[in-house]
Design a protein around this motif. Structure first.
Motif, PDB file in Angstrom:
ATOM      1  N   GLY A 226     -24.796  21.904 110.793  1.00 52.47           N
ATOM      2  CA  GLY A 226     -26.319  21.546 110.801  1.00 52.47           C
ATOM      3  C   GLY A 226     -26.744  22.496 109.723  1.00 52.47           C
ATOM      4  N   LYS A 227     -26.104  23.014 108.961  1.00 53.60           N
ATOM      5  CA  LYS A 227     -26.501  23.890 107.640  1.00 53.60           C
ATOM      6  C   LYS A 227     -27.063  22.682 106.482  1.00 53.60           C
ATOM      7  CE  LYS A 227     -22.963  27.532 108.538  1.00 53.60           C
ATOM      8  NZ  LYS A 227     -21.947  28.080 108.242  1.00 53.60           N
ATOM      9  N   LEU A 228     -26.671  21.799 106.205  1.00 50.60           N
ATOM     10  CA  LEU A 228     -27.132  20.711 105.395  1.00 50.60           C
ATOM     11  C   LEU A 228     -27.509  19.272 106.413  1.00 50.60           C
ATOM     12  CD1 LEU A 228     -24.590  21.142 102.385  1.00 50.60           C
ATOM     13  CD2 LEU A 228     -26.934  22.463 102.434  1.00 50.60           C
ATOM     14  N   LYS A 229     -28.087  18.586 105.295  1.00 50.32           N
ATOM     15  CA  LYS A 229     -28.665  17.301 105.652  1.00 50.32           C
ATOM     16  C   LYS A 229     -28.098  16.177 105.086  1.00 50.32           C
ATOM     17  CE  LYS A 229     -33.185  15.348 107.208  1.00 50.32           C
ATOM     18  NZ  LYS A 229     -34.532  15.650 107.138  1.00 50.32           N
ATOM     19  N   ALA A 230     -27.652  15.254 105.690  1.00 50.86           N
ATOM     20  CA  ALA A 230     -27.319  13.873 104.903  1.00 50.86           C
ATOM     21  C   ALA A 230     -28.474  12.806 104.982  1.00 50.86           C
ATOM     22  CB  ALA A 230     -26.045  13.242 105.913  1.00 50.86           C
ATOM     23  N   ILE A 231     -28.772  12.306 103.713  1.00 54.62           N
ATOM     24  CA  ILE A 231     -29.787  11.432 103.487  1.00 54.62           C
ATOM     25  C   ILE A 231     -29.122  10.005 103.565  1.00 54.62           C
ATOM     26  CG2 ILE A 231     -31.613  10.689 101.793  1.00 54.62           C
ATOM     27  CD1 ILE A 231     -31.966  13.580 103.300  1.00 54.62           C
ATOM     28  N   GLY A 232     -28.133  10.009 102.880  1.00 55.09           N
ATOM     29  CA  GLY A 232     -27.458   8.655 102.814  1.00 55.09           C
ATOM     30  C   GLY A 232     -26.148   8.526 101.676  1.00 55.09           C
ATOM     31  N   VAL A 233     -25.344   7.493 102.121  1.00 51.44           N
ATOM     32  CA  VAL A 233     -23.986   7.563 101.321  1.00 51.44           C
ATOM     33  C   VAL A 233     -24.327   6.641 100.007  1.00 51.44           C
ATOM     34  CG1 VAL A 233     -22.353   8.201 102.935  1.00 51.44           C
ATOM     35  CG2 VAL A 233     -23.113   5.907 102.629  1.00 51.44           C
ATOM     36  N   THR A 234     -23.620   6.522  98.878  1.00 47.02           N
ATOM     37  CA  THR A 234     -23.869   5.926  97.872  1.00 47.02           C
ATOM     38  C   THR A 234     -22.841   4.334  98.004  1.00 47.02           C
ATOM     39  OG1 THR A 234     -22.088   6.919  96.446  1.00 47.02           O
ATOM     40  CG2 THR A 234     -24.571   7.793  96.555  1.00 47.02           C
ATOM     41  N   SER A 235     -22.370   4.079  98.771  1.00 49.39           N
ATOM     42  CA  SER A 235     -21.593   2.966  99.067  1.00 49.39           C
ATOM     43  C   SER A 235     -22.710   1.972  99.369  1.00 49.39           C
ATOM     44  CB  SER A 235     -20.395   3.022  99.925  1.00 49.39           C
ATOM     45  OG  SER A 235     -21.031   3.548 101.380  1.00 49.39           O
ATOM     46  N   SER A 236     -22.221   0.600  99.176  1.00 46.31           N
ATOM     47  CA  SER A 236     -23.185  -0.676  99.381  1.00 46.31           C
ATOM     48  C   SER A 236     -23.315  -0.697 100.786  1.00 46.31           C
ATOM     49  CB  SER A 236     -22.495  -1.892  98.913  1.00 46.31           C
ATOM     50  OG  SER A 236     -21.193  -2.193  99.494  1.00 46.31           O
ATOM     51  N   GLY A 237     -22.647  -0.305 101.991  1.00 40.58           N
ATOM     52  CA  GLY A 237     -22.796  -0.016 103.163  1.00 40.58           C
ATOM     53  C   GLY A 237     -22.186   1.084 103.742  1.00 40.58           C
ATOM     54  N   ARG A 238     -22.057   1.277 104.937  1.00 36.32           N
ATOM     55  CA  ARG A 238     -21.464   2.566 105.559  1.00 36.32           C
ATOM     56  C   ARG A 238     -20.124   2.656 105.077  1.00 36.32           C
ATOM     57  NH1 ARG A 238     -24.459   4.735 110.569  1.00 36.32           N
ATOM     58  NH2 ARG A 238     -26.502   3.479 110.361  1.00 36.32           N
ATOM     59  N   SER A 239     -19.607   3.660 104.946  1.00 36.40           N
ATOM     60  CA  SER A 239     -18.348   4.036 104.590  1.00 36.40           C
ATOM     61  C   SER A 239     -17.432   4.319 105.607  1.00 36.40           C
ATOM     62  CB  SER A 239     -18.127   5.295 103.657  1.00 36.40           C
ATOM     63  OG  SER A 239     -17.142   5.564 103.135  1.00 36.40           O
ATOM     64  N   ALA A 240     -16.103   3.845 105.613  1.00 34.61           N
ATOM     65  CA  ALA A 240     -15.238   4.197 106.799  1.00 34.61           C
ATOM     66  C   ALA A 240     -15.086   5.701 106.743  1.00 34.61           C
ATOM     67  CB  ALA A 240     -13.796   3.440 106.479  1.00 34.61           C
ATOM     68  N   LEU A 241     -15.023   6.230 105.627  1.00 31.60           N
ATOM     69  CA  LEU A 241     -14.963   7.685 105.445  1.00 31.60           C
ATOM     70  C   LEU A 241     -15.935   8.642 106.298  1.00 31.60           C
ATOM     71  CD1 LEU A 241     -13.950   8.043 101.561  1.00 31.60           C
ATOM     72  CD2 LEU A 241     -12.365   8.314 103.500  1.00 31.60           C
TER      73      LEU A 241
END
Length: 333
Positions: A226-241
């Motif tokens: 809860g200390k940072l916020k995710a906006i989105g990943v840079t892969s073409s779709g969701r990443s398995a990671l």
């Protein structure tokens, strides 16, 4: 005249026969040379300190590669210049027993960022295999505005140059990727370089910077806490990671795809049969369940490509990142 023509014809025939015989002999010797290689320990050069991500990758593959080759495989850390010191040593190696585990920048844009770089990735390095890839994660402070990427980018556009973004240095994938993102979203935060990503995270936690493209393995724990916020990943779709985070592409930043990666490369002088042998063995090793799991835990999705597969990736990324470098006038300092 007829005698001259016959003599010329005979000479040409002899030369062709000799060339064919030489080619056949080489074709027979090449596989044998690869089969007998290596004849001494193999050295893997890494351009980052022990414990770094490329170092962990090299050490993960070194033991199974040693077993497959029947010779010791030694990981040798030569940190500095964003990995380019080690890459230059790989490019100039002449012992036929030195390779490198390198990152994107070493194999693509090193010369574009700094013409004084003492090697040319395209001319001096032979691709062996792409080992692993990972997207970056656009990350912001926990109190950043917006419930999704579009609202976040609207706030960023309104803020203009009052916002800043952090990277682990000028010319890094995080820096060039953010400049590409700026061109696609019309945001304009100011670049603030730091010595490394840990310092970028600390700056975000302290409110000094407003966003950054970070490896998911580093940003994930802070986001889950809860200390940072995710906006989105840079892969073409969701990443398995990090499957819990949506991609920027699916949130409206169409065509934005960027990954960090690590790969094995050799000097151009390494015989192609040996390159092919290494490529086959490394691809087989990284795809074993044990090594695949280790690399996944380190934050990598396994690739294990052919030399041609890695060469294609190098060409594509050099064109993409090189275009951003030219458009934004980025130069390494």
């Amino acid at each position: 005249m007829i005698h001259t023509l016959n003599t010329s014809a005979r000479r040409a025939f002899v030369l062709l026969a000799l060339a064919a015989a030489t080619g056949a002999a080489f074709a027979q010797k090449a596989p044998a040379a690869a089969a007998n290689w290596p004849t001494k320990p193999v050295r893997i050069l890494v351009g980052f300190p022990a414990g770094s991500t490329p170092d962990l990758v090299a050490r993960t593959i070194s033991e199974p590669l040693s077993r497959a080759l029947g010779q010791p495989v030694i990981v040798d850390n030569k940190p500095g210049a964003g990995g380019n010191i080690a890459a230059d040593m790989v490019a100039k190696a002449t012992d036929n027993h030195t390779i490198g585990v390198l990152i994107n920048g070493n194999m693509t844009i090193a010369k574009l960022l700094n013409p004084a770089t003492p090697f040319d990735p395209q001319k001096d390095l032979a691709p062996i295999s792409l080992i692993g890839t990972a997207p970056l994660l656009l990350t912001a402070p926990a109190d950043a505005p917006g419930k999704d990427a579009q609202e976040f980018f609207l706030a960023a556009r309104n803020a203009g140059t009052k916002w800043s973004y952090g990277t682990p240095g000028i010319g890094t994938v995080g820096h060039i990727g953010m400049e590409l993102l700026k061109s696609k979203t019309n945001i304009d935060p100011v670049h603030v370089p730091y010595p490394g990503n840990p310092q970028v995270i600390n700056a975000m936690l302290g409110g000094q910077v407003h966003l950054s493209l970070l490896p998911p393995g580093l940003a994930g724990p802070q986001i889950r806490a809860g200390k940072l916020k995710a906006i989105g990943v840079t892969s073409s779709g969701r990443s398995a990671l990090v499957p819990e985070y949506p991609s920027l592409d699916e949130q409206g930043v169409r065509g934005f795809q960027l990954e960090i990666w690590t790969a094995a490369a050799a000097p151009k002088s390494l015989p192609r049969p040996v390159v092919d042998k290494l490529s086959r063995l490394i691809a087989e090793i990284v795809r074993t369940p044990e090594v695949r799991q280790k690399l996944f835990q380190q934050g990598w999705q396994v690739a294990g490509t052919s030399p041609e597969g890695l060469a294609n990736r190098v060409r594509q990324e050099t064109a993409l990142l090189g275009g951003v470098i030219a458009m934004r006038g980025i130069k390494a300092q």
